[in-house]
Design a protein around this motif. Structure first.
Motif, PDB file in Angstrom:
ATOM      1  N   LYS A 130       0.836  -1.207   0.000  1.00 51.00           N
ATOM      2  CA  LYS A 130       0.000   0.000   0.000  1.00 51.00           C
ATOM      3  C   LYS A 130       0.870   1.256   0.000  1.00 51.00           C
ATOM      4  CE  LYS A 130      -3.946  -2.053   2.331  1.00 51.00           C
ATOM      5  NZ  LYS A 130      -4.815  -1.992   3.503  1.00 51.00           N
ATOM      6  N   GLU A 134       0.902   4.174  -2.879  1.00 48.96           N
ATOM      7  CA  GLU A 134       0.629   5.584  -2.575  1.00 48.96           C
ATOM      8  C   GLU A 134       1.725   6.525  -3.074  1.00 48.96           C
ATOM      9  OE1 GLU A 134      -1.285   7.422   0.740  1.00 48.96           O
ATOM     10  OE2 GLU A 134      -1.549   5.445   1.678  1.00 48.96           O
ATOM     11  N   LEU A 164       4.296   9.926   4.756  1.00 47.35           N
ATOM     12  CA  LEU A 164       3.523   8.686   4.810  1.00 47.35           C
ATOM     13  C   LEU A 164       4.226   7.548   5.559  1.00 47.35           C
ATOM     14  CD1 LEU A 164       2.087   8.580   1.181  1.00 47.35           C
ATOM     15  CD2 LEU A 164       0.816   8.999   3.304  1.00 47.35           C
TER      16      LEU A 164
END
Length: 176
Positions: A130, A134, A164
């Motif tokens: 993930k 991103e 992130l």
């Protein structure tokens, strides 16, 4: 006849809500990131979060910056050769070898050869795929290079990655 004991509990029943996951070539996600191309072949959704699998194409000079994270990571080198740095110590990893990085250990890998390297990365538990989706750029195939970012785009990408990283239990380091 199976015996259920505290020392050796029985295997739980099958969960019919879990389905067979087949990563068909035409539907796999190819992500360009740090000059490499990462193909997500098995996601955390496919494994109830237990692990993910990423097919990595690392061109000469490619590889991520020094980092660490709180999940286990195993690399199976299928083609080529990489220089792996683990807790500051460098070693050469060749096709056919497997390397497992313990959670939280500083590490990096770099293709210092003149040929591309291909490796399978297994992260347990899942989640790293993930993060890659991103911050990476979608590309057409497993070996398609990511577009070369301008200095401004590279700075924006690094800023986004740093923002992130904590969500994905990852920390970037100056040295591995």
């Amino acid at each position: 006849m199976a015996v259920d004991t505290q020392e050796h509990p029985m295997v739980p029943p099958d969960d019919p809500s879990r389905k067979l996951a087949v990563g068909k070539v035409e539907s796999l996600r190819h992500i360009g990131l740090v000059g490499d191309t990462y193909t997500i072949t098995v996601t955390g959704e496919d494994t109830a979060g237990r692990f993910c699998v990423i097919d990595m194409h690392v061109p000469p000079g490619g590889g991520p910056p020094p980092h660490r994270h709180d999940f286990e990571e195993t690399f199976i080198l299928l083609e080529g050769e990489l220089e792996a740095t683990f807790r500051g110590e460098r070693s050469t990893i060749k096709a056919g070898e497997t390397v497992t990085i313990p959670a939280n250990a500083p590490h990096r890998f770099k293709n210092v050869s003149s040929q591309p390297a291909r490796l399978i990365c297994i992260c347990s538990p899942a989640g790293q795929e993930k993060f890659f989706m991103e911050i990476g750029v979608p590309v057409a195939t497993r070996t398609t290079a990511a577009p070369r970012p301008s200095e401004e785009q590279q700075a924006a990408l690094m800023k986004k990655a740093l923002e992130l990283a904590p969500r994905y239990r990852t920390e970037f380091l100056r040295e591995a």
